[in-house]
Design an enzyme around this catalytic site. Structure first.
Site, PDB file in Angstrom:
ATOM      1  N   SER A 190      25.596  29.511 -32.322  1.00  0.00           N
ATOM      2  CA  SER A 190      27.014  29.692 -31.984  1.00  0.00           C
ATOM      3  C   SER A 190      27.529  28.639 -30.995  1.00  0.00           C
ATOM      4  O   SER A 190      27.478  27.455 -31.279  1.00  0.00           O
ATOM      5  CB  SER A 190      27.168  31.117 -31.457  1.00  0.00           C
ATOM      6  OG  SER A 190      28.491  31.407 -31.196  1.00  0.00           O
ATOM      7  N   SER A 224      22.941  39.297 -18.843  1.00  0.00           N
ATOM      8  CA  SER A 224      23.360  38.739 -20.127  1.00  0.00           C
ATOM      9  C   SER A 224      22.342  39.090 -21.208  1.00  0.00           C
ATOM     10  O   SER A 224      21.149  39.207 -20.928  1.00  0.00           O
ATOM     11  CB  SER A 224      23.471  37.219 -20.003  1.00  0.00           C
ATOM     12  OG  SER A 224      23.368  36.628 -21.286  1.00  0.00           O
ATOM     13  N   GLY A 225      22.825  39.243 -22.426  1.00  0.00           N
ATOM     14  CA  GLY A 225      21.919  39.494 -23.541  1.00  0.00           C
ATOM     15  C   GLY A 225      21.563  38.210 -24.277  1.00  0.00           C
ATOM     16  O   GLY A 225      20.747  38.226 -25.200  1.00  0.00           O
ATOM     17  N   THR A 226      22.171  37.101 -23.905  1.00  0.00           N
ATOM     18  CA  THR A 226      21.927  35.858 -24.650  1.00  0.00           C
ATOM     19  C   THR A 226      21.389  34.729 -23.772  1.00  0.00           C
ATOM     20  O   THR A 226      20.944  33.714 -24.274  1.00  0.00           O
ATOM     21  CB  THR A 226      23.237  35.348 -25.293  1.00  0.00           C
ATOM     22  OG1 THR A 226      24.168  35.087 -24.242  1.00  0.00           O
ATOM     23  CG2 THR A 226      23.810  36.339 -26.261  1.00  0.00           C
ATOM     24  N   ASP A 277      30.031  28.291 -34.678  1.00  0.00           N
ATOM     25  CA  ASP A 277      29.770  28.874 -36.008  1.00  0.00           C
ATOM     26  C   ASP A 277      31.000  29.601 -36.554  1.00  0.00           C
ATOM     27  O   ASP A 277      30.919  30.343 -37.527  1.00  0.00           O
ATOM     28  CB  ASP A 277      28.548  29.797 -35.974  1.00  0.00           C
ATOM     29  CG  ASP A 277      28.724  30.970 -35.024  1.00  0.00           C
ATOM     30  OD1 ASP A 277      29.568  30.889 -34.113  1.00  0.00           O
ATOM     31  OD2 ASP A 277      28.011  31.978 -35.189  1.00  0.00           O
ATOM     32  N   ARG A 298      26.370  42.484 -14.907  1.00  0.00           N
ATOM     33  CA  ARG A 298      25.467  42.958 -15.974  1.00  0.00           C
ATOM     34  C   ARG A 298      24.532  41.814 -16.361  1.00  0.00           C
ATOM     35  O   ARG A 298      24.894  40.633 -16.235  1.00  0.00           O
ATOM     36  CB  ARG A 298      26.257  43.450 -17.192  1.00  0.00           C
ATOM     37  CG  ARG A 298      27.212  42.433 -17.770  1.00  0.00           C
ATOM     38  CD  ARG A 298      27.831  42.911 -19.071  1.00  0.00           C
ATOM     39  NE  ARG A 298      26.938  42.722 -20.205  1.00  0.00           N
ATOM     40  CZ  ARG A 298      26.780  41.574 -20.854  1.00  0.00           C
ATOM     41  NH1 ARG A 298      27.428  40.485 -20.488  1.00  0.00           N
ATOM     42  NH2 ARG A 298      25.955  41.490 -21.872  1.00  0.00           N
ATOM     43  N   ARG A 310      25.664  38.094 -15.276  1.00  0.00           N
ATOM     44  CA  ARG A 310      27.078  37.716 -15.279  1.00  0.00           C
ATOM     45  C   ARG A 310      27.851  38.578 -14.287  1.00  0.00           C
ATOM     46  O   ARG A 310      27.600  39.777 -14.170  1.00  0.00           O
ATOM     47  CB  ARG A 310      27.682  37.903 -16.667  1.00  0.00           C
ATOM     48  CG  ARG A 310      27.100  36.964 -17.685  1.00  0.00           C
ATOM     49  CD  ARG A 310      28.004  36.841 -18.902  1.00  0.00           C
ATOM     50  NE  ARG A 310      27.256  36.374 -20.055  1.00  0.00           N
ATOM     51  CZ  ARG A 310      26.880  35.113 -20.256  1.00  0.00           C
ATOM     52  NH1 ARG A 310      27.211  34.183 -19.383  1.00  0.00           N
ATOM     53  NH2 ARG A 310      26.181  34.782 -21.330  1.00  0.00           N
TER      54      ARG A 310
HETATM   55  P1  NG1 Z   1      26.109  37.976 -23.037  1.00  0.00           P
HETATM   56  O1  NG1 Z   1      25.331  36.719 -22.865  1.00  0.00           O
HETATM   57  O2  NG1 Z   1      25.287  39.216 -23.284  1.00  0.00           O
HETATM   58  O3  NG1 Z   1      27.119  38.121 -21.946  1.00  0.00           O
HETATM   59  C1  NG1 Z   1      27.766  36.773 -24.751  1.00  0.00           C
HETATM   60  C2  NG1 Z   1      29.200  37.193 -24.614  1.00  0.00           C
HETATM   61  C3  NG1 Z   1      29.415  38.401 -25.470  1.00  0.00           C
HETATM   62  C4  NG1 Z   1      28.995  38.155 -26.927  1.00  0.00           C
HETATM   63  C5  NG1 Z   1      27.584  37.583 -26.965  1.00  0.00           C
HETATM   64  C6  NG1 Z   1      27.170  37.185 -28.351  1.00  0.00           C
HETATM   65  C7  NG1 Z   1      30.666  37.107 -22.651  1.00  0.00           C
HETATM   66  C8  NG1 Z   1      30.852  37.483 -21.234  1.00  0.00           C
HETATM   67  N1  NG1 Z   1      29.531  37.526 -23.236  1.00  0.00           N
HETATM   68  O4  NG1 Z   1      26.951  37.843 -24.380  1.00  0.00           O
HETATM   69  O5  NG1 Z   1      30.748  38.769 -25.399  1.00  0.00           O
HETATM   70  O6  NG1 Z   1      29.921  37.331 -27.590  1.00  0.00           O
HETATM   71  O7  NG1 Z   1      27.469  36.471 -26.093  1.00  0.00           O
HETATM   72  O8  NG1 Z   1      27.503  35.895 -28.687  1.00  0.00           O
HETATM   73  O9  NG1 Z   1      31.511  36.442 -23.227  1.00  0.00           O
HETATM   74 ZN    ZN Z   2      29.883  32.249 -32.583  1.00  0.00          ZN
END
Ligand code: NG1
Ligand code: ZN
Length: 529
Positions: free
Chosen positions: A64, A499-501, A278, A497, A506
């Site tokens: 992405s 981040s999941g990525t 993407d 929180r 954040r």
């Molecule tokens: P994380 O990294 O979990 O904050 C980010 C975006 C989400 C979502 C995911 C998937 C922010 C603050 N967070 O997640 O909204 O789009 O990536 O791509 O924009």
């Molecule tokens: Zn994307």
């Protein structure tokens, strides 16, 4: 299972020692050179999932908006949704298994998920334009073939196009044709039908500059152009021929930095938008005559779409239940506008498209958007059937016309997932139909000043949250500190929180002025350590 083939192929896709990755909110993401074993194993998992649900599964190679050097992979479930959460754990187990344990892990997954290995498997593959994506998608194919699966490689497609293909395939064409032509035809036809009903004249209105983040969106938009008549004036920038993917451009860059992308010259009051790498996210923006930059993010996109749909729903008089789904990152003034001015129910869920999508499915019309520009609209089967019936049977002209517009909106919106191309056409159609300029759209409400920060901590998982991530449960005392800091400012709100990525925490803060939002975010970031 052909153990010999599994051994042979997994040896060709070795796992770097000690590397542990998690299937997060956006699948796996990492530096591209760390991912070969992961994509091979996700090929295996896609085949298993396909056997488990007796349907075609999608697998997309993309990271992405991440830098070009990164890559990632995610699975797409039968109706074009994100992979079912119960399988995310299997994905993580498979990706991290030692090579000699692979067969055992596969057998365990088969037992837990009642997978019959003798069944057929069918997988659709797509990839973005990263230099590493082609090779990684070849490794996906190895994984599928080890388990005897069939595949169709769509090559370069946007993420939402792959979701669309998977949905079309599994609904026997009811959602459309599972080809790129099918996608272009369906969307362009619905768009042309919609703007036929517009009374707005003047070419000026139709000009739109699009920053494609040097990604796959540029290729696919160019392919789609011939499907539109000449009066649709889209101008593509950052098409990937000169610069690097996502470098100083794209939806994420524009949203995070709140400034225009490089590579796009913006004249005052020109309507512009950015896709991400993407093409599943979009944000709009413009520069006013004084040179000030105005961002129109996912929240304002959701608001525009909600206004339009609410008016049409009132005209068809079916008591359809409509709601907007947001995350904690939604600007406080967008929530206020939707609830208090527009009088639409708003729900807040955890970050991650799957959570928004799931909640939106509870309504006849569920509008969901992340502030970062990822979103779409879901229509319940019942609502869709009724709307299509009104189009053919309703005698009252106004009601029938409204139903017709809703029907075209249903066809124009990619209901499987957020889609920058589809969202862009939805927005352009609404602006044309309502005769709204980008400034008028922007003026619906004023965003509260806000700041998004990220900080690196030793272990981001020590932060556990509740209440749709708006409150921290652990570490002890953190929430109390945040509460005390928030009290110091007007119209303020803040949360943290993991981040999941990315390997970061954040921090989001909102307040009455930009200085205060910045100060609050900074103070909260100190409290996190
Ligand atoms: P994380 O990294 O979990 O904050 C980010 C975006 C989400 C979502 C995911 C998937 C922010 C603050 N967070 O997640 O909204 O789009 O990536 O791509 O924009
Ligand atoms: Zn994307």
């Amino acid at each position: 299972m052909d153990s010999e083939a599994l051994r042979k192929f997994s040896a060709l896709h070795p796992r770097p020692a000690g590397l542990t990755l998690h299937y997060g909110t956006a699948g796996f993401r990492s530096a591209a050179q760390q991912l070969d074993h992961v994509v091979f194993r996700m090929g295996l998992l896609a085949a298993l999932r396909s056997k488990a649900v007796t349907a075609t599964i999608g697998i997309m190679v993309t990271a992405s908006h991440n830098p070009e050097e990164d890559n990632g992979v995610k699975l797409v479930d039968p109706l074009g949704e994100m992979l079912h959460p119960s399988w995310e754990e299997y994905a993580t187990q498979l990706a991290n298994a030692e090579e000699q344990e692979l067969q055992k892990v596969i057998t365990e997954i088969c037992q837990k998920a009642a997978v019959n290995l003798h069944k057929d498997a069918s997988v659709f593959i797509g990839r973005d334009t990263r230099p590493s994506s082609k090779k990684l998608s070849q490794s996906v194919i190895d994984g599928i073939q080890v388990l005897g699966g069939q595949y169709h490689d769509y090559g370069l497609v946007t993420t939402p196009q792959l979701h669309y293909m998977v949905c079309c395939q599994n609904t026997q064409g009811q959602y459309g044709k599972a080809t790129l032509e099918g996608y272009y035809e369906k969307l362009s036809k619905a768009f042309m039908e919609l703007i036929k009903q517009s009374h707005c004249s003047g070419e000026f209105q139709r000009h739109l500059k699009i920053d494609c983040a040097n990604g796959v969106g540029a290729l696919k938009l160019s392919e789609m152009k011939p499907y539109f008549p000449q009066e649709v004036l889209i101008h593509i920038y950052n098409d990937g021929t000169k610069e690097k993917l996502n470098h100083l451009c794209g939806a994420d860059f524009v949203k995070v930095h709140q400034k225009p992308p490089g590579g796009l010259d913006m004249k005052p009051n020109e309507r512009c938008c950015s896709f991400d790498g993407d093409a599943d996210r979009i944000v709009y923006y413009y520069k006013d005559t004084a040179g000030h930059f105005h961002l129109i993010d996912g929240d304002k996109i959701a608001t525009l779409i909600s206004i339009f749909l609410k008016e049409l729903l009132a005209k068809v008089k079916q008591n359809f239940k409509m709601a907007v789904v947001q995350t904690a990152y939604a600007n406080g003034n967008s929530t206020r506008y939707l609830q208090e001015t527009l009088k639409v129910p708003v729900h807040c869920v955890k970050t991650g498209v799957k959570h928004l999508h799931h909640k939106a499915q509870e309504f006849d019309v569920g509008v969901y958007f992340e502030a970062n520009g990822h979103g779409t609209v879901l229509f319940s089967k019942a609502a869709e059937t009724k709307i299509r019936q009104l189009v053919t049977e309703e005698k009252d002209n106004e009601k029938r016309e409204a139903a017709k517009m809703l029907e075209n909106m249903i066809d124009l919106i990619n209901q499987t997932v957020g889609d920058a191309v589809s969202d862009m056409l939805v927005i352009e159609a609404i602006l044309a139909l309502k005769g709204l300029s980008v400034q008028q759209w922007d003026a619906l409400y004023t965003d509260l000043p806000n700041r998004l920060l990220k900080v690196q901590v030793a272990d981001r998982r020590v932060i556990d949250t509740t209440d749709a991530e708006r409150r921290a449960l652990t570490p002890p005392g953190l929430q109390e500190k945040i509460d005390a800091l928030v009290k110091k400012y007007k119209l303020s709100r803040a949360f943290v929180r993991p981040s999941g990525t990315e390997d970061v925490v954040r921090i989001y803060a909102e307040a009455d002025t930009q200085e205060n939002a910045d100060a609050l975010a900074h103070e909260v970031s100190l409290a996190v350590f």
